[in-house]
Motif scaffolding. Structure first.
Motif, PDB file in Angstrom:
ATOM      1  N   THR A 135       0.776  -1.102  -0.074  1.00  0.00           N
ATOM      2  CA  THR A 135       0.018  -0.220   0.049  1.00  0.00           C
ATOM      3  C   THR A 135       0.936   1.101  -0.110  1.00  0.00           C
ATOM      4  N   ASP A 136       0.283   2.379  -0.631  1.00  0.00           N
ATOM      5  CA  ASP A 136       0.941   3.572  -0.743  1.00  0.00           C
ATOM      6  C   ASP A 136       2.401   3.420  -1.157  1.00  0.00           C
ATOM      7  N   THR A 137       2.636   2.491  -2.162  1.00  0.00           N
ATOM      8  CA  THR A 137       3.815   2.117  -2.776  1.00  0.00           C
ATOM      9  C   THR A 137       4.474   3.499  -3.627  1.00  0.00           C
ATOM     10  N   LYS A 138       5.513   4.158  -3.584  1.00  0.00           N
ATOM     11  CA  LYS A 138       6.154   5.231  -4.558  1.00  0.00           C
ATOM     12  C   LYS A 138       7.486   4.841  -4.904  1.00  0.00           C
ATOM     13  N   GLN A 139       7.856   4.873  -6.045  1.00  0.00           N
ATOM     14  CA  GLN A 139       9.025   4.555  -6.580  1.00  0.00           C
ATOM     15  C   GLN A 139       9.422   5.700  -7.549  1.00  0.00           C
ATOM     16  N   ILE A 140      10.795   6.261  -7.301  1.00  0.00           N
ATOM     17  CA  ILE A 140      11.334   7.212  -8.001  1.00  0.00           C
ATOM     18  C   ILE A 140      12.683   6.590  -8.427  1.00  0.00           C
ATOM     19  N   LEU A 141      12.912   6.531  -9.756  1.00  0.00           N
ATOM     20  CA  LEU A 141      14.270   6.367 -10.380  1.00  0.00           C
ATOM     21  C   LEU A 141      14.877   7.484 -11.328  1.00  0.00           C
TER      22      LEU A 141
ATOM     23  N   SER B 244       1.377   3.367  -6.199  1.00  0.00           N
ATOM     24  CA  SER B 244       0.608   2.319  -6.474  1.00  0.00           C
ATOM     25  C   SER B 244      -0.352   2.441  -5.155  1.00  0.00           C
ATOM     26  N   PRO B 245      -1.688   2.833  -5.053  1.00  0.00           N
ATOM     27  CA  PRO B 245      -2.121   2.764  -3.710  1.00  0.00           C
ATOM     28  C   PRO B 245      -2.378   1.539  -3.113  1.00  0.00           C
TER      29      PRO B 245
ATOM     30  N   THR C  19      -0.617 -14.781  -8.538  1.00  0.00           N
ATOM     31  CA  THR C  19      -1.801 -13.801  -9.113  1.00  0.00           C
ATOM     32  C   THR C  19      -1.391 -12.548  -8.211  1.00  0.00           C
ATOM     33  N   ILE C  20      -1.676 -11.288  -9.125  1.00  0.00           N
ATOM     34  CA  ILE C  20      -1.395 -10.081  -8.731  1.00  0.00           C
ATOM     35  C   ILE C  20      -2.493  -9.097  -9.117  1.00  0.00           C
ATOM     36  N   VAL C  21      -3.309  -8.645  -8.031  1.00  0.00           N
ATOM     37  CA  VAL C  21      -4.539  -7.688  -8.158  1.00  0.00           C
ATOM     38  C   VAL C  21      -4.119  -6.250  -7.446  1.00  0.00           C
ATOM     39  N   GLY C  22      -4.460  -5.369  -8.434  1.00  0.00           N
ATOM     40  CA  GLY C  22      -4.252  -3.838  -7.637  1.00  0.00           C
ATOM     41  C   GLY C  22      -4.318  -2.633  -8.910  1.00  0.00           C
ATOM     42  N   THR C  23      -3.690  -1.683  -8.468  1.00  0.00           N
ATOM     43  CA  THR C  23      -3.628  -0.553  -9.531  1.00  0.00           C
ATOM     44  C   THR C  23      -2.324   0.305  -9.289  1.00  0.00           C
ATOM     45  N   LEU C  24      -1.773   0.792 -10.265  1.00  0.00           N
ATOM     46  CA  LEU C  24      -0.756   1.619 -10.219  1.00  0.00           C
ATOM     47  C   LEU C  24      -0.683   2.414 -11.361  1.00  0.00           C
ATOM     48  N   HIS C  25       0.305   3.550 -11.184  1.00  0.00           N
ATOM     49  CA  HIS C  25       0.407   4.701 -12.388  1.00  0.00           C
ATOM     50  C   HIS C  25       1.876   4.801 -12.524  1.00  0.00           C
TER      51      HIS C  25
ATOM     52  N   SER D 196       1.392   6.173 -18.151  1.00  0.00           N
ATOM     53  CA  SER D 196       0.742   4.955 -18.446  1.00  0.00           C
ATOM     54  C   SER D 196      -0.831   5.103 -18.002  1.00  0.00           C
ATOM     55  N   GLY D 197      -1.245   6.291 -17.248  1.00  0.00           N
ATOM     56  CA  GLY D 197      -2.411   6.642 -16.784  1.00  0.00           C
ATOM     57  C   GLY D 197      -2.784   5.135 -15.489  1.00  0.00           C
ATOM     58  N   THR D 198      -3.813   5.027 -15.444  1.00  0.00           N
ATOM     59  CA  THR D 198      -4.241   4.141 -14.390  1.00  0.00           C
ATOM     60  C   THR D 198      -4.192   2.779 -14.725  1.00  0.00           C
ATOM     61  N   VAL D 199      -3.127   1.926 -14.361  1.00  0.00           N
ATOM     62  CA  VAL D 199      -2.957   0.430 -14.714  1.00  0.00           C
ATOM     63  C   VAL D 199      -3.644  -0.472 -13.699  1.00  0.00           C
ATOM     64  N   THR D 200      -4.568  -1.232 -14.167  1.00  0.00           N
ATOM     65  CA  THR D 200      -5.267  -2.252 -12.966  1.00  0.00           C
ATOM     66  C   THR D 200      -5.113  -3.641 -13.440  1.00  0.00           C
ATOM     67  N   LEU D 201      -4.349  -4.324 -12.456  1.00  0.00           N
ATOM     68  CA  LEU D 201      -3.946  -5.667 -12.483  1.00  0.00           C
ATOM     69  C   LEU D 201      -5.301  -6.444 -11.831  1.00  0.00           C
ATOM     70  N   SER D 202      -5.586  -7.656 -12.575  1.00  0.00           N
ATOM     71  CA  SER D 202      -6.716  -8.394 -12.247  1.00  0.00           C
ATOM     72  C   SER D 202      -6.777  -9.860 -12.499  1.00  0.00           C
ATOM     73  N   GLN D 203      -7.627 -10.554 -12.178  1.00  0.00           N
ATOM     74  CA  GLN D 203      -7.679 -11.969 -12.575  1.00  0.00           C
ATOM     75  C   GLN D 203      -9.162 -12.116 -13.063  1.00  0.00           C
ATOM     76  N   ARG D 204      -9.222 -13.016 -14.088  1.00  0.00           N
ATOM     77  CA  ARG D 204     -10.559 -13.356 -14.930  1.00  0.00           C
ATOM     78  C   ARG D 204     -10.280 -14.969 -15.103  1.00  0.00           C
ATOM     79  N   GLN D 205     -10.938 -15.571 -14.275  1.00  0.00           N
ATOM     80  CA  GLN D 205     -10.852 -17.301 -14.735  1.00  0.00           C
ATOM     81  C   GLN D 205      -9.420 -17.709 -14.618  1.00  0.00           C
ATOM     82  N   GLN D 206      -8.750 -17.355 -13.730  1.00  0.00           N
ATOM     83  CA  GLN D 206      -7.202 -17.670 -13.417  1.00  0.00           C
ATOM     84  C   GLN D 206      -6.335 -16.960 -14.603  1.00  0.00           C
TER      85      GLN D 206
END
Length: 794
Positions: free
Chosen positions: A264-270, A291-292, A305-311, A337-347
């Motif tokens: 949660t509340d991940t922030k990365q600056i390179l 990534s919130p 499996t990875i589920v969540g959102t990031l930008h 990238s805008g909002t990137v949503t990671l999810s699962q659909r039927q594995q």
């Protein structure tokens, strides 16, 4: 009796006190001796200033200025260590550490010749791990371990190998609230450490109960140098640099059947990334990822499996060839990238991007030369994208500010492709020599039950796209520009074979040629079907003469091409019709730059054949039915319009013409040929001074009358020819012009005169550009020749 009992305890107390006092006083010498003996087999020595004292009164161990050396080099040191145990708690089945602090710990961890050494002691790789006998029941200890706090301050770990040395500095490590039993353990950790210029801060809570481990962590990493990872990178990566900042919270839960990681509340600056790999060099100014919420789940025998959102936002991306950073392969001002949503659909893992934006891109540019890039665009927007291992589905793609330059040199090389070609040459040079071919083994056909799916609802241009083409491999060099005003394509879906994809294309070429085409396609049906309808207007034929003169031995002196097409391709079968309109077409002998030269006579037979097809307006109309197959196409011609010739009586025509053209006396002259009694209407030349290209005030009367004539005679069209003389480039009259440079200079002057005159007519006098046809510039080397524009009506 009572006195004896009291005396016994008194003497016992004195004995214990004396014993404790003896232990306290002698412990430094005894411990120093014992430690020295234990270190001897490892060739380690304990310094004389080291102080190790045990205080039995409070069950405390104190160490000061401990230093262990090997070959006179310090490998382990502790400035101060205090450990105090409450032994009375053993009566209550507790191991209670009242305090434990270490200050100034320093130790070396070395990897030499593949052997690991810690504090100068080699860790044998051959040591076999003791196997635990799982058949024995677990030892459920009755004791509870308690330690309120463990503190490690101002300490360092030195990592060293044959090539480099890294120092990890621990400013503060605090473990508090430590409790442990056979069934439950917990602790809190505060950590602040430095690795060279990098700083790491962690606050961690650990808990373990009945086979379940829970870790809550808050991490802050600042100024971490990626160069520290170099020793662990693949050999293909020759350089990695950049500064990384990372922060966020992590919750890790480990159970026998599942492991979850919640970020949660991940922030990365390179910042300032540089990566050299294989033959390319990648640079970015800054990468920002936020990534919130992101959850990673690990299950036995199942994919992660990875589920969540990031930008993600990346600025100033550039990719160059590694051997020459002036050969730019690709650059991008910004990627969002805008909002990137990671999810699962039927594995099946899915990635959804609501809007991907690429700003200010450049493709293939040689920074060593003053040449444009192969291609550039201002913005690319990809909206509503879904990615999976088996599909790519895109709703909309929009492109703005597209520019392309296709430049061919005299050796027929595309020089704007030079950076990409140099990369290919590097890859070929790096390939190992070819091995002798082995006998081919019969290959088994791959089994692929899943078809990759691609779909795109719509592709469009947001503004004009400009494409410039220059070919120096032909003589003279060919230049043409294309402007695409509108372009749309879609929908496309490999899953829907019967879906009809539509194409619309509209634009112009050079100044006056314009085109518009509509097409459809069903490329995924069993028999693909394509259709194309459209038209091309006002294509100046002398411009393309350079590509046909060697084959025909003729150049197109003047003329426009209008084309209308209605075609269909079904599988390999072509059908349809093409209509061609050639306006004011005239031919001359190839490579003949002289006006009215004798060589023009060699073009008479072909010109006469064209003349037979001309109508009364001097135009040629052709209808070309399309038929056959793509492998062996055939084209038929039919429908030539009949030639209509209208003649009036000589005197009536003369009176009519003289009356008609009196207002245009500066432009038109009428004469009667005495030899053949033919009436001739001649359009006067517009004379120029040597080197003059702009329309002067003296020529304005001619221009005004010519514009009036064009407006009054709306059906009349003219072919404009520009004739230059040697005086235009400072040569004496009558000088023979033969060098390529002189011819190109004179042609350039003539072309400028033509362009200026036509532009004046079109923009100031609103004359349709299609009524003014331009011919190939010519040269007159006569002694009395004057620079001029000539006019022929049709």
């Amino acid at each position: 009796m009572k006195q004896k009992f009291f005396s016994f305890f008194k003497y016992l107390a004195i004995f214990l006190l004396s014993l404790y006092l003896l232990i306290w006083l002698s412990s430094p010498m005894v411990i120093h001796y014992l430690v020295t003996q234990q270190l001897k087999p490892y060739k380690l020595t304990l310094s004389e200033q080291s102080s190790i004292r045990y205080n039995p009164f409070i069950s405390a161990l104190n160490i000061n200025n401990l230093a262990i050396s090997k070959a006179q080099e310090k490998v382990f040191a502790i400035k101060r260590l205090n450990l105090e145990v409450n032994l009375l708690q053993l009566l209550f089945d507790r191991i209670y550490i009242k305090s434990f602090s270490i200050d100034g710990l320093s130790t070396e961890i070395a990897l030499i010749d593949g052997k690991l050494e810690i504090a100068g002691i080699a860790i044998s790789e051959s040591t076999e791990e003791k196997q635990t006998d799982t058949s024995k029941p677990a030892n459920n200890s009755p004791y509870q371990f308690i330690m309120p706090e463990l503190a490690l301050k101002e300490s360092e770990l030195i990592f060293r190998d044959e090539h480099q040395q890294k120092t990890l500095t621990i400013s503060l490590l605090t473990l508090n609230g430590i409790t442990a039993t056979a069934n439950a353990q917990q602790a809190n950790l505060d950590l602040a450490l430095t690795v060279e210029q990098s700083k790491i801060n962690m606050q961690t809570t650990l808990a373990a109960t009945e086979g379940k481990i829970s870790i809550n962590n808050k991490l802050a990493l600042t100024n971490f140098s990626l160069e520290q990872l170099t020793p662990w990178l693949p050999k293909e990566v020759s350089k990695l640099a950049g500064k990384l900042d990372l922060s966020g919270q992590q919750k890790i839960t480990i159970a026998p059947d599942i492991t979850t990681i919640e970020l949660t509340d991940t922030k990365q600056i390179l910042n300032n990334l540089q990566l050299n790999s294989a033959d390319i060099q990648l640079n970015t100014a800054q990468e920002l990822m936020t990534s919130p919420s992101l959850t990673v789940t690990l299950l036995p025998q199942q994919p992660v499996t990875i589920v969540g959102t990031l930008h993600t936002e990346v600025n100033d991306i550039s990719i160059n060839t590694q051997n020459d950073n002036k050969q730019l392969l690709f650059s991008l001002k910004q990627l969002n990238s805008g909002t990137v949503t990671l999810s699962q659909r039927q594995q099946t893992p899915l990635i959804h991007l609501d809007q991907l934006i690429l700003n200010d891109a450049t493709i293939s540019k040689n920074l060593n030369a003053e040449l444009p890039a192969l291609s550039q665009f201002a913005q690319l927007i990809i909206t509503d994208t879904e990615l999976s291992p088996t599909s790519i589905k895109i709703n909309d793609v929009s492109l703005a500010g597209l520019q392309a330059d296709l430049i061919i040199d005299q050796q027929k090389n595309m020089i704007t492709l030079a950076p990409i070609n140099s990369l290919k040459n590097q890859e070929q040079a790096a390939k190992p020599p070819e091995q002798p071919e082995q006998p081919e083994q019969p290959e088994q056909p791959p089994v692929n039950n899943n078809t990759f799916v691609f779909s795109l609802t719509k592709f469009s241009l947001m503004d004009d796209a400009n494409i410039r083409f220059k070919d120096s491999s032909v003589e003279p060099a060919y230049n043409r520009s294309f402007t695409i005003n509108e372009l749309t394509l879609g929908p496309i879906d490999t899953e829907q074979a019967d879906l009809v994809s539509e194409l619309f294309l509209k634009g112009k070429s050079n100044k006056y040629a314009h085109y518009q085409f509509n097409g459809t396609a069903t490329p995924f049906t069993k028999v693909p079907v394509y259709t194309l309808k459209g038209q091309l207007k006002e294509l100046n034929l002398p411009d393309i003469s350079t590509y046909i003169k060697d084959a025909l031995k003729y150049e197109i002196k003047s003329g426009h091409l209008d084309l209308t097409i209605d075609a269909k391709l079904s599988g390999e079968d072509i059908s349809g019709n093409t209509d061609l309109l050639l306006q004011g077409i005239d031919l001359t002998a190839a490579n003949d730059h002289e006006a009215d030269s004798l060589s023009d006579q060699t073009a008479i037979p072909f010109s006469a054949a064209i003349g037979m097809l001309k109508d009364s307006d001097g135009n040629v109309e052709l209808s070309l039915p399309l038929s056959g197959k793509t492998s062996e196409p055939s084209f038929g011609t039919s429908g030539f319009l009949s030639l209509i010739i209208k003649q009036a009586t000589m005197m009536a025509a003369k009176d009519y013409l003289i009356t008609t053209f009196v207002p245009y006396a500066n432009v038109v002259s009428v004469a009667l040929s005495a030899s053949n009694h033919l009436l001739k209407v001649r359009f006067n030349d517009l004379l120029f001074s040597p080197k003059q290209v702009a329309i002067s005030a003296e020529q304005q009367k001619f221009v005004t009358q010519f514009a009036s004539l064009m407006k009054d005679k709306k059906q009349t069209k003219f072919t404009l020819c520009a004739i230059a003389t040697p005086a235009d480039i400072g040569l004496a009259a009558g000088t023979k012009v033969s060098t390529k440079t002189d011819i190109e200079q004179l042609h350039s002057i003539s072309q400028t005169r033509l362009d200026n005159f036509k532009q004046l007519m079109v923009e100031q006098y609103q004359i349709a550009s299609s009524r003014l046809l331009l011919c190939t510039p010519q040269i007159d080397t006569g002694t009395k020749a004057q620079p001029r524009l000539t006019f022929n009506s049709h």
